[in-house]
Enzyme design. Sequence first.
Site, PDB file in Angstrom:
ATOM      1  CD  GLU A   3      -9.606   8.263  20.910  1.00  0.00           C
ATOM      2  OE1 GLU A   3      -8.502   8.372  21.674  1.00  0.00           O
ATOM      3  OE2 GLU A   3      -9.673   7.354  20.167  1.00  0.00           O
TER       4      GLU A   3
HETATM    5  C1  LIG Z   1     -12.722  13.074  12.004  1.00  0.00           C
HETATM    6  C2  LIG Z   1     -13.726  12.919  13.235  1.00  0.00           C
HETATM    7  C3  LIG Z   1     -14.082  11.539  13.856  1.00  0.00           C
HETATM    8  C4  LIG Z   1     -14.686  11.624  15.299  1.00  0.00           C
HETATM    9  N1  LIG Z   1     -15.234  10.180  15.711  1.00  0.00           N
HETATM   10  C5  LIG Z   1     -15.788  10.082  16.485  1.00  0.00           C
HETATM   11  C6  LIG Z   1     -16.548   9.249  16.792  1.00  0.00           C
HETATM   12  O1  LIG Z   1     -16.225   7.635  16.153  1.00  0.00           O
HETATM   13  N2  LIG Z   1     -17.609   8.778  17.915  1.00  0.00           N
HETATM   14  C7  LIG Z   1     -17.787   9.962  18.565  1.00  0.00           C
HETATM   15  O2  LIG Z   1     -18.693  10.195  19.398  1.00  0.00           O
HETATM   16  N3  LIG Z   1     -17.421  11.191  18.490  1.00  0.00           N
HETATM   17  C8  LIG Z   1     -16.535  11.218  17.107  1.00  0.00           C
HETATM   18  N4  LIG Z   1     -15.872  12.565  16.945  1.00  0.00           N
HETATM   19  C9  LIG Z   1     -16.370  13.686  17.539  1.00  0.00           C
HETATM   20  C10 LIG Z   1     -15.263  14.207  18.408  1.00  0.00           C
HETATM   21  O3  LIG Z   1     -14.876  13.721  19.493  1.00  0.00           O
HETATM   22  C11 LIG Z   1     -15.439  15.742  18.573  1.00  0.00           C
HETATM   23  O4  LIG Z   1     -15.265  16.385  17.447  1.00  0.00           O
HETATM   24  C12 LIG Z   1     -14.673  16.439  19.714  1.00  0.00           C
HETATM   25  O5  LIG Z   1     -15.244  15.980  21.020  1.00  0.00           O
HETATM   26  C13 LIG Z   1     -14.762  17.949  19.690  1.00  0.00           C
HETATM   27  O6  LIG Z   1     -16.085  18.439  19.547  1.00  0.00           O
HETATM   28  P1  LIG Z   1     -16.556  19.436  18.516  1.00  0.00           P
HETATM   29  O7  LIG Z   1     -15.916  19.088  17.217  1.00  0.00           O
HETATM   30  O8  LIG Z   1     -17.985  19.699  18.599  1.00  0.00           O
HETATM   31  O9  LIG Z   1     -15.650  20.740  19.182  1.00  0.00           O
HETATM   32  P2  LIG Z   1     -16.299  21.883  19.965  1.00  0.00           P
HETATM   33  O10 LIG Z   1     -16.650  21.041  21.421  1.00  0.00           O
HETATM   34  O11 LIG Z   1     -16.939  22.744  19.421  1.00  0.00           O
HETATM   35  O12 LIG Z   1     -14.915  22.453  20.489  1.00  0.00           O
HETATM   36  C14 LIG Z   1     -14.382  23.549  19.568  1.00  0.00           C
HETATM   37  C15 LIG Z   1     -12.979  23.957  20.139  1.00  0.00           C
HETATM   38  O13 LIG Z   1     -13.296  24.664  21.570  1.00  0.00           O
HETATM   39  C16 LIG Z   1     -12.293  23.817  22.551  1.00  0.00           C
HETATM   40  N5  LIG Z   1     -13.038  23.800  23.777  1.00  0.00           N
HETATM   41  C17 LIG Z   1     -14.285  23.440  24.088  1.00  0.00           C
HETATM   42  N6  LIG Z   1     -14.265  23.384  25.265  1.00  0.00           N
HETATM   43  C18 LIG Z   1     -13.357  24.034  26.204  1.00  0.00           C
HETATM   44  C19 LIG Z   1     -12.765  24.276  27.258  1.00  0.00           C
HETATM   45  N7  LIG Z   1     -13.671  24.040  28.322  1.00  0.00           N
HETATM   46  N8  LIG Z   1     -11.613  24.853  27.593  1.00  0.00           N
HETATM   47  C20 LIG Z   1     -10.792  25.130  26.318  1.00  0.00           C
HETATM   48  N9  LIG Z   1     -10.951  24.611  25.336  1.00  0.00           N
HETATM   49  C21 LIG Z   1     -12.416  23.928  24.808  1.00  0.00           C
HETATM   50  C22 LIG Z   1     -11.957  22.615  21.771  1.00  0.00           C
HETATM   51  O14 LIG Z   1     -10.757  22.186  22.158  1.00  0.00           O
HETATM   52  C23 LIG Z   1     -12.036  22.751  20.494  1.00  0.00           C
HETATM   53  O15 LIG Z   1     -10.734  23.457  19.956  1.00  0.00           O
HETATM   54  C24 LIG Z   1     -15.017  12.500  15.875  1.00  0.00           C
HETATM   55  C25 LIG Z   1     -14.741  13.900  15.220  1.00  0.00           C
HETATM   56  C26 LIG Z   1     -14.191  14.049  14.104  1.00  0.00           C
HETATM   57  C27 LIG Z   1     -14.052  15.315  13.421  1.00  0.00           C
END
Ligand SMILES: Cc1cc2nc3c(=O)[nH]c(=O)nc-3n(C[C@H](O)[C@H](O)[C@H](O)COP(=O)(O)OP(=O)(O)OC[C@H]3O[C@@H](n4cnc5c(N)ncnc54)[C@H](O)[C@@H]3O)c2cc1C
Length: 807
Positions: free
Chosen positions: A498
């Site tokens: 989220e």
């Molecule tokens: C267990 C689990 C359940 C989930 N459930 C759902 C679900 O039900 N439905 C759904 O749609 N999604 C779901 N997600 C997805 C979740 O919302 C994403 O994992 C999340 O949005 C982060 O995306 P990412 O993991 O690709 O990280 P990335 O986007 O690759 O980010 C990696 C890091 O970079 C940081 N970052 C990225 N951009 C910036 C910025 N501009 N400034 C500073 N920091 C930044 C982030 O904070 C993070 O720490 C789930 C994820 C997990 C792990």
Amino acid sequence: MSDFIWVLLVILSLCVAAYQRLPLMNAIIVAGGILLVGTIFGSLGLLSWLVFIVVMAPFAVPSIRIPYLTKPMLAFYRKVMPEMSTTEQEAIDAGTVWWDGEIFSGRPDWQKLHAIPMGRLTPEEQAFLDGPVDKVCSMIDEWQVNHKDADLPSEVWAYLKEHKFFAMIIKKEYGGLEFSAFAQSRVIQKLAGTSAVLSSTVGVPNSLGPGELLQHYGTEAQKNHYLPRLASGDEIPCFALTSPEAGSDAGAIPDQGIVCKGEWEGEEVLGMRLTFDKRYITLAPVATVIGLAFKLYDPDGLLGSKKELGITCALIPHDTKGLDVGRRHFPLNTPFQNGPVRGNDIFVPLDYIIGGADMAGKGWRMLMECLSVGRCITLPSTSAGGAKSCAMSTGAYARIRRQFKLPIGHMEGVEEMLARIGGNAYMMDAVTRFSTVGVDLGEKPSVISAICKYHLTERSRVTVNDAMDVHGGKGIMLGPNNYLGRGYQGMPISITVEGANILTRNMMIFGQGAMRCHPFVLDEIKAAALSDEQEAIKAFDKAVFGHIGFALANAYRSIWFTLTGGYFHQSPFKDSTARYYQLLQGYSANLALLTDLSMGILGGTLKRRERLSARLGDLLSYIYLASATLKRFDEEGRQHEDLPLLHWAMQDLIYNLETALMDFLDNFPVKWLGLVLKLKLIPFGHRVSKPSDATEHAIARLLQQPGTARTRLGQGQYLTREPGSLPGELEQTLEDVLAAEPVFDNICRALGEKRSFTQLDQLAEEALAKDLISEAEAELLKRTEKGRAKIIAVDDFAPEELVAAIR
Ligand SMILES: Cc1cc2nc3c(=O)[nH]c(=O)nc-3n(C[C@H](O)[C@H](O)[C@H](O)COP(=O)(O)OP(=O)(O)OC[C@H]3O[C@@H](n4cnc5c(N)ncnc54)[C@H](O)[C@@H]3O)c2cc1C
């Protein structure tokens, strides 16, 4: 009086008028009045009036102000302010402003804070918490769920459906429970203290997902079809937004739908061909209906002239031909249902779009609106519930476990951890109460929900770390006797989902807060974007001069705060909490001033200066968290026994706030200005010290001794004394140990030797034989020994038991 004094009085009257936020004309009238008195009774003459008129006229006379000030300012503004993207605009428009607006005002109204009603459960909600919620907690065997089955048992799934756990947000007319956000939060807290798999499984359908989206935007047909089925658990929902290429930058999803005609159930209908690749989707492997976000394109103009309609949300039944769903991810040994969903060129009719074809392209706005509510409830409540359970279990364990012939909780080093756990749990519960009440009052508090999500999940991480340290090896050895390790393992999940935390702190809290909560910024942006130039000038004139007055007021308020230390600020209470209200008032003025200065100096580039933005967001957040904590203390009747918890939370929050303020000024891009501001705003460093050792000692003792403050802290958690309940066993053993200690001391005294507080069953026999204790006392010692041994025990396994235990 000399002329100098009269001039000083005029300037002072303008400062006071600005401080009190008098409208410009009123301020000019007051200052003019003093000038007149000075002219009559003193020797002020024509020159003074000339200067006064030259300075004031541009502000007071529209025919001078608009052409010579407003118009050039508007042109400059348009040049330096970058245009907002549609997704940014929709995110900002989605939320409402509540207590966060007061904080940004530079002068929060504490009467208003305390007039906000406190959260209350209806009898039905209370009965649900005491009945089905307790029952389902008692049905969970964490070891079985996590290590053996990698799923909830089928009877738990059935119980959750039967008792409508997935329908807390669904209206009664559709068969749901229609609980308040406050009640949902209490349910999630209790479940989270028992099992992370359980709380995530229940949390997700009640947060952002098909249920919430349908209720707000669904067509009547969609609502009538899906909502009763979701309420009864006949449908299990999930929501799929994230894709491999678009995680944090969810607006950039490559998943697409192409509007076209196709065959559906033997007829040609207007529909979409969907191609998507989603991952990390909670509940997807067991979902029967998948909420899907994708970008909709209409290349042949079948819906109108727009070719790129934008992000759209649809509901796709799991048995739709071509849908690839059912595989699972394995999130950090916390095996709630989560997995990928894929589809390639799947044809579905247009009425699968939530809200029908009319809502095509409106998906981002829908998601942002629902997220601003959901983020206030599920993850903050999971975090607060986890922290409360940690406080209860760690307090009890620290009192039961002895080393060096002392309970480990009596050692100063351990007290520090216990205090942090207790203080954080108290504050986190306060924040969930306050924020969910906001939701129940009809707010969609997008900025507050970002604050809650970030700070409570971060505090939860600190809390579980501390709890692990206090438990030592007991926390590390997984097995049926471990009530902590899985929560610790799974902690990064709530940090990531989220809206991942780094992004939330650095981009969202202040970025959206400054736009959304500032009383004038959004009006300026809107005015500058107006196509009618006359309208734009008129609206910009109003916003920008209001803004200037606001900035001046906060500058005066900030200087006044530095000069007086805030001791003249009003506080609604005259007790030991008064100082906190005074300081928060001052820091609110500092926040408002620094917001304006930063936006004025850095303009659009502030958005990219994430670390500056994060620290301003910290100021906003800490004032919010502190407001909620003060409110909780008052709502609970200003209990004297809770004061150590309150003081710890307030001192910790304000100390962190001051650190963020100083770090911000130390890193301000215009170095000399940063230095000047530091001298003006916080010249002598911290005004508040970190919580003292004495406060921390008091909290540590409070956590290790049953009492009203401890009961209030753990209120609402699953602590039943039923056999097999680990939290219940801890509570019972804590009480037994405390009752057994005086008996033990008497025996030692009678025997003339100091024994160690172990093998109490043998000691009981010995003392009974020598007639030193009664039968009841012997029974108590034996029970205590049994409980104590169980609490400090950890599990061991035959090697083959640990091999690929999850089938
Ligand atoms: C267990 C689990 C359940 C989930 N459930 C759902 C679900 O039900 N439905 C759904 O749609 N999604 C779901 N997600 C997805 C979740 O919302 C994403 O994992 C999340 O949005 C982060 O995306 P990412 O993991 O690709 O990280 P990335 O986007 O690759 O980010 C990696 C890091 O970079 C940081 N970052 C990225 N951009 C910036 C910025 N501009 N400034 C500073 N920091 C930044 C982030 O904070 C993070 O720490 C789930 C994820 C997990 C792990």
